[in-house]
Design an enzyme around this catalytic site. Structure first.
Site, PDB file in Angstrom:
ATOM      1  N   THR A 282      -9.907   0.509  -9.869  1.00  0.00           N
ATOM      2  CA  THR A 282      -8.872  -0.423  -9.068  1.00  0.00           C
ATOM      3  C   THR A 282      -8.884  -1.676  -9.731  1.00  0.00           C
ATOM      4  OG1 THR A 282      -9.538   0.519  -6.832  1.00  0.00           O
ATOM      5  CG2 THR A 282      -8.612  -1.721  -6.674  1.00  0.00           C
TER       6      THR A 282
ATOM      7  N   ARG B 121       0.829  -1.117   0.134  1.00  0.00           N
ATOM      8  CA  ARG B 121      -0.163  -0.200   0.129  1.00  0.00           C
ATOM      9  C   ARG B 121       0.790   1.420   0.155  1.00  0.00           C
ATOM     10  NH1 ARG B 121      -5.201   1.671  -1.204  1.00  0.00           N
ATOM     11  NH2 ARG B 121      -6.020   2.921   0.894  1.00  0.00           N
TER      12      ARG B 121
ATOM     13  N   SER C 114     -10.126  -0.536   1.579  1.00  0.00           N
ATOM     14  CA  SER C 114     -11.435  -1.657   1.472  1.00  0.00           C
ATOM     15  C   SER C 114     -10.859  -2.855   0.549  1.00  0.00           C
ATOM     16  CB  SER C 114     -12.339  -0.988   0.833  1.00  0.00           C
ATOM     17  OG  SER C 114     -12.976   0.267   1.691  1.00  0.00           O
TER      18      SER C 114
ATOM     19  N   GLY D 116     -14.063   0.506  -4.735  1.00  0.00           N
ATOM     20  CA  GLY D 116     -13.880   1.246  -3.501  1.00  0.00           C
ATOM     21  C   GLY D 116     -14.625   0.740  -2.314  1.00  0.00           C
TER      22      GLY D 116
HETATM   23  O1  DON Z   1      -8.138   1.180  -1.230  1.00  0.00           O
HETATM   24  C1  DON Z   1      -9.122   1.406  -1.505  1.00  0.00           C
HETATM   25  O2  DON Z   1     -10.065   0.974  -0.803  1.00  0.00           O
HETATM   26  C2  DON Z   1      -9.519   2.315  -2.503  1.00  0.00           C
HETATM   27  N1  DON Z   1      -8.377   3.227  -2.924  1.00  0.00           N
HETATM   28  C3  DON Z   1      -9.773   1.243  -3.761  1.00  0.00           C
HETATM   29  C4  DON Z   1     -10.536   2.311  -4.924  1.00  0.00           C
HETATM   30  C5  DON Z   1     -11.060   1.296  -5.990  1.00  0.00           C
HETATM   31  O3  DON Z   1     -11.570   0.318  -5.590  1.00  0.00           O
HETATM   32  C6  DON Z   1     -11.552   2.366  -7.146  1.00  0.00           C
HETATM   33  N2  DON Z   1     -12.228   1.506  -8.043  1.00  0.00           N
HETATM   34  N3  DON Z   1     -13.351   1.162  -8.394  1.00  0.00           N
END
Ligand code: DON
Length: 571
Positions: free
Chosen positions: A380, A102, A452, A473
């Site tokens: 993501t 991360r 998440s 997200g």
């Molecule tokens: O780490 C996280 O939870 C977010 N940065 C994830 C972002 C994400 O999944 C965007 N995609 N749809």
């Protein structure tokens, strides 16, 4: 297009059923089946590169390195060198573990960095441009995986990726739409034209020579090229020219961390998922523990009762998330208590099938402010890999928002994340996913922002059973949950479980989001009558799940999400 035969089949069987008085049982829809090994990812090129590594004797960890980097080339929306991620693994010998690569807050970051002098949250600054960027972890991640668990030389793993960057990847229809949507933003944020400000049409080939050169230097010089070498210097100079605060010292100090995954039982399954700084594993465990006592199988998938139980468990888990969870290197998290049966049962004490529990009664938080949820299109990406030796991995990696901060380091060929927005910039203020946080997820130098992401592996009877994960997200946790339950409780195939419509509740805002045109009016009406606020307009898709299931005969079934260009490749 790949779904066309499936859709036709469903349509034909629907027509056929209508004509008969006693309908035949529905034909199960199966995903790609393979006897030995499989890679499921957001792009066919990446899945193929991963499988080629496996075919020539590499293991799942070698394939991880190649697939991760191939996504950075062919899926710049989320695949990255400028972001970070998490991997959960289970080796052929049953050893399990997790890697945290991360991003981290830069050394010069501080708790109120997104507040003006009057204490107002300048929310754009954590989302777009230099200040939004966390110290990238992906390159450290692939080297950590390679060093501990890989078998083939790094140059061999990166060779096909460099070739892909140099010879180009073909733009898909979905990609064209996204490039069109963001080209002007890239130009504005970067104040210059680049590869991705050009008009890119479906069928065009994109060659990224700058990225090929960066990857070539990394292949030759190793990890230090990114964190101390020429690439590091260029990256820092670029970020500083864009109001960024990341320094050479930040890059030099970055380390990926091996973590203990979160492990819990759901009936006869042993679930292994990502630990903090992701909230994924803890929240998944909490929700699964809260729903475990209810006969979901009997209620049926996506029935009013199932939706109620799951939404109420989600509401309670996300309320806890906002209070308790953060970077474990900075805050104490009572994980064992949070995922215990006693606590889970007590948490559901206030639930009744008669009426929704208002979120205001579940925990604190500022309702009005949370309403600003989920305005940005986001990305993501998740991939799952199982090799012929029996090693299995689940990896989720991200730039956070679509193309991250929108900053594109032209000379290096990649986008930079806007992961700083995953911190709680101000207590009670929602981030781009509408998530509210507090002290545990406040910004501090070198701290990791709460995630998440929920890369998850499951064992059944002591053997590997499933690898699953998704982008989305805040909806990641609930999408992973529903996919698992669809297979385990509702006997769906892996592909059916991935295809099935999804819904989501995250405590605040106090709404249940549904994928449009997927749930019956009757179900939605009965939920409204019980006091649930229904939203069918703001989540065109919830999650984009990629998964692999081991079938009883030992073969593997891939579930690649129809919502994207996701593809399963196996042999
Ligand atoms: O780490 C996280 O939870 C977010 N940065 C994830 C972002 C994400 O999944 C965007 N995609 N749809």
């Amino acid at each position: 297009m790949k779904q066309l035969p499936y859709l036709l089949l469903v349509f034909i069987s629907f027509l056929a059923c209508k004509e008969r008085s006693t309908p035949e049982p529905a034909v199960p829809v199966k995903g790609t089946i393979a006897q030995n090994a499989m890679v499921v990812s957001a792009r066919e090129e990446a899945s193929k590169i991963g499988i080629e590594i496996l075919k020539k004797g590499g293991n799942a960890f070698d394939a991880m390195v190649a697939t991760e980097m191939a996504l950075a080339v062919a899926y710049p929306y989320a695949g990255n060198l400028g972001g970070g991620g998490f991997m959960v693994y289970r080796t052929q010998y049953g050893e399990i573990g997790a890697l945290d690569y991360r991003e981290k807050a830069p050394l010069a970051a501080h708790r109120d960095m997104y507040l003006d002098s009057a204490g107002n949250y300048l929310s754009e600054q954590s989302k777009v441009g230099g200040l939004a960027v966390g110290v990238p972890g992906t390159v450290a991640g692939i080297f950590a995986v390679h060093q501990k668990l890989g078998t083939l030389p790094m140059e061999e793993l990166l060779r096909p990726v460099i070739e892909l960057a140099r010879e180009g990847y073909v733009v898909t229809e979905k990609q064209q739409g996204r490039f069109e949507q963001y080209a002007a933003v890239f130009e504005k944020v970067n104040e210059e034209a680049s590869l991705y400000t050009l008009s890119q049409k479906a069928g065009d080939t994109i060659k990224n020579e700058a990225l090929a050169a960066t990857l070539e230097r990394i292949a030759m010089k190793g990890r230090s090229e990114f964190y101390q070498g020429e690439t590091a210097k260029k990256l820092v100079a670029f970020l500083q020219s864009k109001n960024g605060i990341i320094t050479m010292e930040d890059l030099d100090a970055y380390e990926a961390q091996w973590r203990e995954p979160v492990i819990f039982a759901y009936k006869d399954l042993n679930v292994i998922s990502m630990s903090p700084p992701s909230s994924g594993g803890v929240c998944l465990a909490q929700i699964m523990k809260m729903v475990e006592p209810y006969p979901l199988r009997e209620y049926g998938p996506n029935s009013t009762k199932s939706i109620q139980v799951i939404a109420e468990a989600e509401r309670r888990a996300y309320a806890d998330r906002s209070y308790y969870l953060g970077d474990p290197d900075f805050v104490q998290i009572p994980i064992d208590t949070l995922i215990s049966e006693t606590y889970s049962n007590a948490r559901m004490d206030t639930f009744s099938f008669d009426a929704a529990t208002p979120s205001t009664e579940v925990n604190y938080g500022n309702l009005e402010m949370a309403e600003a949820a989920m305005t940005e299109s986001m990305e993501t990406t998740h991939y799952s890999i199982v090799d012929a030796f029996g090693n299995a991995i689940a990896v989720t990696t991200t730039l956070n928002g679509a193309y991250g901060s929108k900053l594109y380091a032209k000379e290096l060929g990649f986008f930079l994340n806007n992961e700083m927005d995953d911190f709680s910039a101000k207590p009670g203020e929602p981030n781009m996913f509408g998530l509210i946080g507090g002290e545990a997820n406040a910004i501090a130098p070198q701290k990791r922002m709460l995630s998440s992401m929920t890369p998850t592996l499951i064992e059944k009877e002591g053997e590997f059973w499933m690898s699953v994960g998704t982008p989305g997200g805040s909806t990641i946790i609930t999408s992973v949950l529903q996919t698992i339950l669809n297979v385990y409780e509702h006997d769906m195939t892996m592909q059916e479980a991935v295809n099935a419509p999804r819904f989501h509740h995250q405590w605040l805002p106090d709404i249940v989001m549904f994928e449009p045109d997927s749930f019956s009016e009757e179900t939605l009406d009965s939920l409204s009558q019980k006091g649930y606020s229904i939203d069918v307009n703001n989540a065109p898709v919830i999650g984009k799940v990629d998964a692999i299931l081991r079938l009883p005969d030992g073969s593997l079934e891939g579930g690649a999400d129809r919502r994207g260009d996701d593809t399963a490749v196996g042999y």
